[in-house]
Design a protein around this motif. Structure first.
Motif, PDB file in Angstrom:
ATOM      1  N   ILE A 283       0.841  -1.204   0.000  1.00 21.61           N
ATOM      2  CA  ILE A 283       0.000   0.000   0.000  1.00 21.61           C
ATOM      3  C   ILE A 283       0.873   1.249   0.000  1.00 21.61           C
ATOM      4  O   ILE A 283       0.614   2.212  -0.737  1.00 21.61           O
ATOM      5  CB  ILE A 283      -0.929  -0.003   1.238  1.00 21.61           C
ATOM      6  N   GLU A 284       1.910   1.240   0.819  1.00 23.36           N
ATOM      7  CA  GLU A 284       2.835   2.373   0.874  1.00 23.36           C
ATOM      8  C   GLU A 284       3.465   2.607  -0.499  1.00 23.36           C
ATOM      9  O   GLU A 284       3.562   3.747  -0.972  1.00 23.36           O
ATOM     10  CB  GLU A 284       3.922   2.089   1.909  1.00 23.36           C
ATOM     11  N   TRP A 285       3.881   1.525  -1.157  1.00 21.56           N
ATOM     12  CA  TRP A 285       4.523   1.635  -2.469  1.00 21.56           C
ATOM     13  C   TRP A 285       3.558   2.185  -3.515  1.00 21.56           C
ATOM     14  O   TRP A 285       3.923   3.045  -4.320  1.00 21.56           O
ATOM     15  CB  TRP A 285       5.039   0.265  -2.902  1.00 21.56           C
ATOM     16  N   VAL A 286       2.320   1.706  -3.502  1.00 20.97           N
ATOM     17  CA  VAL A 286       1.331   2.168  -4.479  1.00 20.97           C
ATOM     18  C   VAL A 286       1.055   3.660  -4.301  1.00 20.97           C
ATOM     19  O   VAL A 286       0.932   4.401  -5.279  1.00 20.97           O
ATOM     20  CB  VAL A 286       0.023   1.359  -4.357  1.00 20.97           C
ATOM     21  N   LEU A 287       0.970   4.107  -3.054  1.00 19.92           N
ATOM     22  CA  LEU A 287       0.735   5.527  -2.798  1.00 19.92           C
ATOM     23  C   LEU A 287       1.882   6.386  -3.326  1.00 19.92           C
ATOM     24  O   LEU A 287       1.664   7.505  -3.800  1.00 19.92           O
ATOM     25  CB  LEU A 287       0.552   5.767  -1.297  1.00 19.92           C
ATOM     26  N   LYS A 288       3.094   5.855  -3.258  1.00 20.70           N
ATOM     27  CA  LYS A 288       4.258   6.610  -3.732  1.00 20.70           C
ATOM     28  C   LYS A 288       4.502   6.446  -5.230  1.00 20.70           C
ATOM     29  O   LYS A 288       5.213   7.258  -5.828  1.00 20.70           O
ATOM     30  CB  LYS A 288       5.510   6.162  -2.968  1.00 20.70           C
TER      31      LYS A 288
ATOM     32  N   GLU B 196     -10.808  -1.621   1.832  1.00 24.20           N
ATOM     33  CA  GLU B 196     -12.247  -1.576   2.101  1.00 24.20           C
ATOM     34  C   GLU B 196     -12.572  -0.788   3.366  1.00 24.20           C
ATOM     35  O   GLU B 196     -13.644  -0.191   3.476  1.00 24.20           O
ATOM     36  CB  GLU B 196     -12.787  -3.003   2.216  1.00 24.20           C
ATOM     37  N   ARG B 197     -11.649  -0.776   4.322  1.00 26.21           N
ATOM     38  CA  ARG B 197     -11.885  -0.087   5.597  1.00 26.21           C
ATOM     39  C   ARG B 197     -10.948   1.116   5.751  1.00 26.21           C
ATOM     40  O   ARG B 197     -10.509   1.436   6.846  1.00 26.21           O
ATOM     41  CB  ARG B 197     -11.671  -1.073   6.754  1.00 26.21           C
ATOM     42  N   TRP B 198     -10.661   1.777   4.657  1.00 26.25           N
ATOM     43  CA  TRP B 198      -9.662   2.846   4.639  1.00 26.25           C
ATOM     44  C   TRP B 198      -9.958   3.955   5.642  1.00 26.25           C
ATOM     45  O   TRP B 198      -9.049   4.499   6.267  1.00 26.25           O
ATOM     46  CB  TRP B 198      -9.556   3.422   3.232  1.00 26.25           C
ATOM     47  N   ASP B 199     -11.222   4.300   5.792  1.00 29.41           N
ATOM     48  CA  ASP B 199     -11.585   5.417   6.669  1.00 29.41           C
ATOM     49  C   ASP B 199     -11.916   4.987   8.097  1.00 29.41           C
ATOM     50  O   ASP B 199     -12.247   5.831   8.936  1.00 29.41           O
ATOM     51  CB  ASP B 199     -12.780   6.176   6.076  1.00 29.41           C
ATOM     52  N   ALA B 200     -11.842   3.690   8.374  1.00 27.96           N
ATOM     53  CA  ALA B 200     -12.127   3.207   9.728  1.00 27.96           C
ATOM     54  C   ALA B 200     -11.014   3.628  10.687  1.00 27.96           C
ATOM     55  O   ALA B 200      -9.852   3.759  10.302  1.00 27.96           O
ATOM     56  CB  ALA B 200     -12.271   1.688   9.721  1.00 27.96           C
TER      57      ALA B 200
ATOM     58  N   HIS C 238       2.543   3.074  11.054  1.00 24.09           N
ATOM     59  CA  HIS C 238       3.579   2.614  10.123  1.00 24.09           C
ATOM     60  C   HIS C 238       4.066   3.731   9.195  1.00 24.09           C
ATOM     61  O   HIS C 238       4.742   3.469   8.197  1.00 24.09           O
ATOM     62  CB  HIS C 238       3.057   1.437   9.295  1.00 24.09           C
ATOM     63  N   GLY C 239       3.716   4.960   9.528  1.00 24.11           N
ATOM     64  CA  GLY C 239       4.237   6.096   8.773  1.00 24.11           C
ATOM     65  C   GLY C 239       3.634   6.281   7.400  1.00 24.11           C
ATOM     66  O   GLY C 239       4.247   6.904   6.524  1.00 24.11           O
ATOM     67  N   ILE C 240       2.429   5.750   7.185  1.00 23.75           N
ATOM     68  CA  ILE C 240       1.770   5.865   5.883  1.00 23.75           C
ATOM     69  C   ILE C 240       0.797   7.038   5.907  1.00 23.75           C
ATOM     70  O   ILE C 240      -0.048   7.138   6.796  1.00 23.75           O
ATOM     71  CB  ILE C 240       1.008   4.572   5.531  1.00 23.75           C
ATOM     72  N   ASP C 241       0.922   7.909   4.925  1.00 26.54           N
ATOM     73  CA  ASP C 241       0.015   9.043   4.791  1.00 26.54           C
ATOM     74  C   ASP C 241      -1.296   8.534   4.200  1.00 26.54           C
ATOM     75  O   ASP C 241      -1.370   8.183   3.024  1.00 26.54           O
ATOM     76  CB  ASP C 241       0.638  10.097   3.873  1.00 26.54           C
ATOM     77  N   GLY C 242      -2.330   8.492   5.016  1.00 29.77           N
ATOM     78  CA  GLY C 242      -3.594   7.908   4.587  1.00 29.77           C
ATOM     79  C   GLY C 242      -4.603   8.902   4.059  1.00 29.77           C
ATOM     80  O   GLY C 242      -5.783   8.565   3.920  1.00 29.77           O
ATOM     81  N   ARG C 243      -4.170  10.111   3.747  1.00 29.06           N
ATOM     82  CA  ARG C 243      -5.131  11.105   3.262  1.00 29.06           C
ATOM     83  C   ARG C 243      -5.704  10.716   1.902  1.00 29.06           C
ATOM     84  O   ARG C 243      -6.875  10.974   1.614  1.00 29.06           O
ATOM     85  CB  ARG C 243      -4.457  12.479   3.180  1.00 29.06           C
ATOM     86  N   ALA C 244      -4.883  10.110   1.051  1.00 32.48           N
ATOM     87  CA  ALA C 244      -5.356   9.667  -0.265  1.00 32.48           C
ATOM     88  C   ALA C 244      -5.393   8.142  -0.298  1.00 32.48           C
ATOM     89  O   ALA C 244      -4.500   7.476   0.224  1.00 32.48           O
ATOM     90  CB  ALA C 244      -4.435  10.193  -1.361  1.00 32.48           C
ATOM     91  N   ARG C 245      -6.432   7.594  -0.912  1.00 34.03           N
ATOM     92  CA  ARG C 245      -6.536   6.141  -1.043  1.00 34.03           C
ATOM     93  C   ARG C 245      -5.566   5.639  -2.111  1.00 34.03           C
ATOM     94  O   ARG C 245      -5.331   6.321  -3.110  1.00 34.03           O
ATOM     95  CB  ARG C 245      -7.956   5.745  -1.455  1.00 34.03           C
TER      96      ARG C 245
END
Length: 216
Positions: A53-58, A84-88, A98-105
């Protein structure tokens, strides 16, 4: 020639997990490959999903090739769970830890997929073929568009026109020595031709991967 893609391979996820393990990434001079240790197989799937997920965001729009078989079972489940539960709240807390910026899916649909191996000969419709697995779990499961996938369909790969694979390899055995020796029988000559056709496909397939800029 297509210029190889340059990907952002930096990872906060790996740094967090390495610190949590309490171990070094390698122990010289015995170890030369960096390793992150986890306690259980499911934990490995969770860690790999977070790193993916981290790699895809970057690297949106990147080219990926993902594992098949039983190995990625927990990885696939965790990727789907996170998306599926991104906003939970629990997902947000896990991402933040884990240092992942979750503002964007993560946009899994932006990815291109490359299948890198297959059983041969193998009907692509069989559920133990890698082609079937990729279609089921990564294209349909992750929502990666089929038109952005480079796949290997070994159903008739290498078979001369008008021949079925069961006619070419009636016992399902491929004798790779035919790559370097002449066929001794009519069947062996047919098999040698099929193997050479399959080899040409593989060379062309690798060229198509290079045209994509390589795999991230």
């Amino acid at each position: 020639m297509t210029t190889p893609r340059v990907y952002d391979a930096t990872s906060a996820v790996e740094a967090v997990e390495l610190a949590r393990s309490g171990r070094k990434e390698s122990y010289a001079p015995v170890e030369r490959i960096k390793v992150i240790e986890v306690e259980t197989f499911p934990s490995l799937g969770k860690l790999t999903a977070l790193r993916f997920i981290e790699w895809v965001l970057k690297n949106p729009g990147g080219v990926v090739s993902l594992p098949t078989g039983k190995t990625p079972e927990h990885f696939i489940k965790w990727v789907l769970r996170l998306c599926e539960r991104w906003d939970a709240k629990d997902t947000r807390a896990l991402l933040e830890a884990h240092g992942i910026d979750g503002r964007a899916r993560p946009d899994l649909g932006s990815l291109s997929f490359v299948q890198i191996d297959e059983f041969y000969p193998m009907d692509a419709q069989q559920e133990n073929s890698f082609n079937w697995y990729v279609n089921e779990f990564y294209l349909r499961g992750f929502g990666i568009p089929a038109e952005k996938a480079l796949l290997i369909d070994a159903t008739a790969l290498g078979a001369p026109p008008g021949c079925r694979m069961q006619d070419v390899f009636p016992d399902g055995v491929v004798d790779l020595s035919l790559r370097v020796r002449p066929g001794r029988t009519e069947l062996e000559r047919l098999q040698k031709d099929a193997i050479e056709r399959a080899d040409r496909f593989c060379m062309e397939y690798e060229a198509r991967i290079r045209e994509l800029g390589g795999i991230g």
